[in-house]
Design an enzyme around this catalytic site. Structure first.
Site, PDB file in Angstrom:
ATOM      1  CD  GLU A   1      19.188  35.957 -29.482  1.00 18.98           C
ATOM      2  OE1 GLU A   1      20.022  36.437 -28.696  1.00 18.98           O
ATOM      3  OE2 GLU A   1      18.304  35.167 -29.117  1.00 18.98           O
TER       4      GLU A   1
ATOM      5  CB  CYS B   1      15.731  33.308 -27.051  1.00 17.17           C
ATOM      6  SG  CYS B   1      17.487  32.996 -27.210  1.00 17.17           S
TER       7      CYS B   1
ATOM      8  CG  HIS C   1      14.273  29.698 -24.699  1.00 17.63           C
ATOM      9  ND1 HIS C   1      14.595  29.644 -26.033  1.00 17.63           N
ATOM     10  CD2 HIS C   1      15.397  30.089 -24.047  1.00 17.63           C
ATOM     11  CE1 HIS C   1      15.863  30.005 -26.185  1.00 17.63           C
ATOM     12  NE2 HIS C   1      16.371  30.281 -25.005  1.00 17.63           N
TER      13      HIS C   1
ATOM     14  CG  ASN D   1      19.798  28.444 -28.437  1.00 17.93           C
ATOM     15  OD1 ASN D   1      18.616  28.597 -28.763  1.00 17.93           O
ATOM     16  ND2 ASN D   1      20.382  29.166 -27.497  1.00 17.93           N
TER      17      ASN D   1
HETATM   18  N1  COA Z   1      28.492  13.017 -18.284  1.00 17.68           N
HETATM   19  C1  COA Z   1      27.259  13.487 -17.964  1.00 17.68           C
HETATM   20  N2  COA Z   1      27.017  14.797 -17.660  1.00 17.68           N
HETATM   21  C2  COA Z   1      28.055  15.665 -17.718  1.00 17.68           C
HETATM   22  C3  COA Z   1      29.365  15.252 -18.052  1.00 17.68           C
HETATM   23  C4  COA Z   1      29.569  13.864 -18.348  1.00 17.68           C
HETATM   24  N3  COA Z   1      30.758  13.387 -18.695  1.00 17.68           N
HETATM   25  N4  COA Z   1      30.171  16.337 -18.026  1.00 17.68           N
HETATM   26  C5  COA Z   1      29.401  17.403 -17.676  1.00 17.68           C
HETATM   27  N5  COA Z   1      28.124  16.990 -17.490  1.00 17.68           N
HETATM   28  C6  COA Z   1      26.962  17.810 -17.139  1.00 17.68           C
HETATM   29  C7  COA Z   1      27.254  18.826 -16.052  1.00 17.68           C
HETATM   30  O1  COA Z   1      27.126  18.269 -14.751  1.00 17.68           O
HETATM   31  C8  COA Z   1      26.188  19.880 -16.353  1.00 17.68           C
HETATM   32  O2  COA Z   1      24.924  19.437 -15.875  1.00 17.68           O
HETATM   33  P1  COA Z   1      24.261  20.127 -14.567  1.00 17.68           P
HETATM   34  O3  COA Z   1      24.149  21.598 -14.888  1.00 17.68           O
HETATM   35  O4  COA Z   1      22.953  19.465 -14.456  1.00 17.68           O
HETATM   36  O5  COA Z   1      25.209  19.868 -13.455  1.00 17.68           O
HETATM   37  C9  COA Z   1      26.098  19.846 -17.869  1.00 17.68           C
HETATM   38  O6  COA Z   1      26.650  18.600 -18.275  1.00 17.68           O
HETATM   39  C10 COA Z   1      26.897  20.941 -18.568  1.00 17.68           C
HETATM   40  O7  COA Z   1      28.206  20.877 -18.101  1.00 17.68           O
HETATM   41  P2  COA Z   1      28.982  22.188 -17.644  1.00 17.68           P
HETATM   42  O8  COA Z   1      30.327  21.830 -17.178  1.00 17.68           O
HETATM   43  O9  COA Z   1      28.098  22.983 -16.723  1.00 17.68           O
HETATM   44  O10 COA Z   1      29.074  22.906 -19.053  1.00 17.68           O
HETATM   45  P3  COA Z   1      29.748  24.270 -19.442  1.00 17.68           P
HETATM   46  O11 COA Z   1      30.079  25.074 -18.233  1.00 17.68           O
HETATM   47  O12 COA Z   1      30.835  23.984 -20.393  1.00 17.68           O
HETATM   48  O13 COA Z   1      28.590  24.985 -20.263  1.00 17.68           O
HETATM   49  C11 COA Z   1      26.679  26.435 -20.269  1.00 17.68           C
HETATM   50  C12 COA Z   1      27.220  25.064 -19.895  1.00 17.68           C
HETATM   51  C13 COA Z   1      25.173  26.422 -20.243  1.00 17.68           C
HETATM   52  C14 COA Z   1      27.230  27.453 -19.265  1.00 17.68           C
HETATM   53  C15 COA Z   1      27.181  26.807 -21.689  1.00 17.68           C
HETATM   54  O14 COA Z   1      26.733  25.864 -22.622  1.00 17.68           O
HETATM   55  C16 COA Z   1      26.756  28.184 -22.144  1.00 17.68           C
HETATM   56  O15 COA Z   1      27.378  29.188 -21.811  1.00 17.68           O
HETATM   57  N6  COA Z   1      25.688  28.251 -22.986  1.00 17.68           N
HETATM   58  C17 COA Z   1      25.196  29.529 -23.561  1.00 17.68           C
HETATM   59  C18 COA Z   1      24.234  30.244 -22.658  1.00 17.68           C
HETATM   60  C19 COA Z   1      22.950  29.515 -22.477  1.00 17.68           C
HETATM   61  O16 COA Z   1      22.518  28.759 -23.327  1.00 17.68           O
HETATM   62  N7  COA Z   1      22.283  29.791 -21.353  1.00 17.68           N
HETATM   63  C20 COA Z   1      21.005  29.175 -21.041  1.00 17.68           C
HETATM   64  C21 COA Z   1      19.935  30.155 -20.660  1.00 17.68           C
HETATM   65  S1  COA Z   1      19.353  31.077 -22.040  1.00 17.68           S
END
Ligand code: COA
Length: 444
Positions: free
Chosen positions: A83, A120, A243, A327
């Site tokens: 991709e 993916c 995945h 990833n």
């Molecule tokens: N200690 C332990 N855990 C912590 C933490 C800390 N200090 N701070 C945050 N976390 C945890 C959060 O609780 C969350 O876990 P949970 O979902 O089980 O509650 C996790 O870490 C991620 O934190 P979050 O604040 O949700 O991260 P984010 O909003 O910055 O980003 C995504 C998370 C997935 C939205 C982001 O990485 C993204 O956009 N990724 C690309 C898209 C993707 O990969 N999608 C997946 C499907 S293909």
């Protein structure tokens, strides 16, 4: 029909590394545990300035061809899943074939080449195409080369930045395979979704939270579709490679998957002694009450010994490479499979004849589930891999260097950045041709 599947696999990681807790978290002002515990990631792999999807794919393919003693005539098909393509017409597989033709006698002129796109999941779709080509008897005794290669870069300061990665997986698909044979049965969950897309742009538009919900929803559909044809009892599978955009996603998918595959089995009855049976929708007056009950059941299930033992045995070993590289988009589920097999080899576990349940996903969105049976040659194949060494040898970037590398790979910027590592025995991106095509050469 004889069995068809993966006869050999090779991996090529981008040669740079960004340490997430040590380097990225402090620069973002984040708690390092957000990365290590929350997302489940230690580091991301990045391409050096002379690397791209072609060099990584061709380098993985060359390693595979050398190890298996293959010549171009042995390969009747080259499909690249990505991709991160940079051309809407000329497929990456032609560039990869061009690279390989620089170093082997003969050519791939009689090989069918293409490019697969569906976020993916296209690595698994390309595997599927190769399987179908061979199963239909159209391969004339030749094998297929499937290459999943991506530079999974996100825009700076976007939510996905922490989950970046870069690398390639090359797989040889053949009859009577040495690593795994693919099941005839498949389950699909597919719907028109806008969770992650790149409408003519290099870096994705992502609704991160939505993409996680869509992943789980499509995965459940795929599981239901697969279950309508074959058993999914948790004890029937040694490993369940998912995945893995980041291991934290698989933690959620694993729990949902286990609830699903344990339902109506002896395991549900055993677990019921501690936390009760799974809520059934027909027992509730409204959807809201049912969903609350499900959430509470999942919270309890997560803490049961049965679930934790299953997760530690079937899921955790699939995550080891992902934790170190981030990833790899199309290659991600395929490095999860390799991680599991490496873990079995390291612990001396016998695996021949055991089964894997492989769960792929691509945004946009589609999930696919199939089973695989481990074949006799698996141990020899995975013991030939050099993953640990490749990961160890990556150049550890400072944050300022990371910023420059990101700029160097940004198609909208024209930034000159010196390479951080010295290429040796590999293909490199060497410049541009008169029609703006990329030029590659092999460095001894
Ligand atoms: N200690 C332990 N855990 C912590 C933490 C800390 N200090 N701070 C945050 N976390 C945890 C959060 O609780 C969350 O876990 P949970 O979902 O089980 O509650 C996790 O870490 C991620 O934190 P979050 O604040 O949700 O991260 P984010 O909003 O910055 O980003 C995504 C998370 C997935 C939205 C982001 O990485 C993204 O956009 N990724 C690309 C898209 C993707 O990969 N999608 C997946 C499907 S293909």
């Amino acid at each position: 029909m004889t069995s068809v599947g993966i006869d050999a696999v090779e991996i090529w990681t981008g040669k740079l590394k960004l340490d997430l807790p040590e380097t990225f978290a402090p620069a973002q002002g984040d708690d390092p545990e957000k990365y290590t515990k929350g997302l489940g990631l230690e580091a991301s792999s990045f391409p050096d300035t002379y690397e791209d999807i072609v060099t990584m794919g061709a380098n993985a393919a060359k390693r595979l061809m050398d190890r298996k003693g293959l010549a171009p005539d042995d390969v009747g098909r080259i499909d690249v899943a990505t991709e991160s393509a940079f051309d809407n017409s000329k497929p990456v597989s032609t560039y990869v074939a061009g690279c390989l033709e620089q170093v082997y006698d003969g050519d791939f002129h009689h090989a069918n080449k293409g490019e697969r796109k569906f976020a993916c999941i296209s690595g698994t779709q390309a595997l599927d195409d190769a399987y179908n080509w061979i199963a239909a008897g159209r391969n004339r005794g030749r094998a297929a080369l499937v290459i999943a290669t991506d530079t999974a870069l996100y825009a700076r300061d976007s939510s996905g930045e922490a989950t970046q990665g870069a690398g390639a997986v090359a797989m040889l698909i053949d009859e009577d395979p040495s690593v795994v044979a693919l099941s005839h049965e498949q389950g699909y969950g597919s719907a028109d979704e806008t969770d992650f897309l790149k409408p003519q742009q290099q870096f994705p538009s992502v609704d991160g939270k939505r993409s996680m919900q869509v992943y789980l929803a499509r995965m459940r559909e795929a599981l239901e579709d697969f279950e309508s044809q074959a058993s999914t009892h948790p004890e029937d599978f040694a490993y369940v490679p998912f995945h893995t955009p980041f291991p934290g996603m698989v933690r959620k998918a694993g729990l949902l998957g286990y609830r699903h595959i344990a339902r109506n089995t002896d395991l549900e009855t055993e677990i019921a002694e501690e936390i009760g049976r799974q809520p059934r929708e027909e027992d509730f007056d409204d959807r809201e009450g049912y969903e609350e009950a499900i959430q509470s059941y999942m919270d309890d299930l997560k803490r049961t010994e049965q679930y934790q033992d299953w997760y530690d045995a079937a899921i955790e070993p699939t995550l080891s490479i992902s934790r170190q590289v981030g990833n790899w988009y199309t290659g991600s589920v395929h490095i999860a499979r390799v991680s599991a097999l490496l873990s079995a080899a390291e612990t001396g576990r016998g695996l021949t004849g055991d089964r894997l349940l492989v769960a792929s996903y691509g945004s946009g969105a589609q999930a696919e589930i199939h089973a695989e049976t481990v074949r006799e040659g698996w141990r020899e194949e995975v013991e030939a891999l050099t993953v640990d060494e490749q990961l160890r040898r990556r150049y550890d970037l400072t944050f300022e260097e990371y910023e420059r590398v990101h700029d160097a790979h940004n198609h909208d910027l024209d930034t000159e950045v010196e390479e951080f590592t010295q290429p040796s025995g590999e293909f490199v991106h060497a410049g541009w041709g008169r029609m703006n095509e990329r030029k590659y050469e092999y460095v001894e």
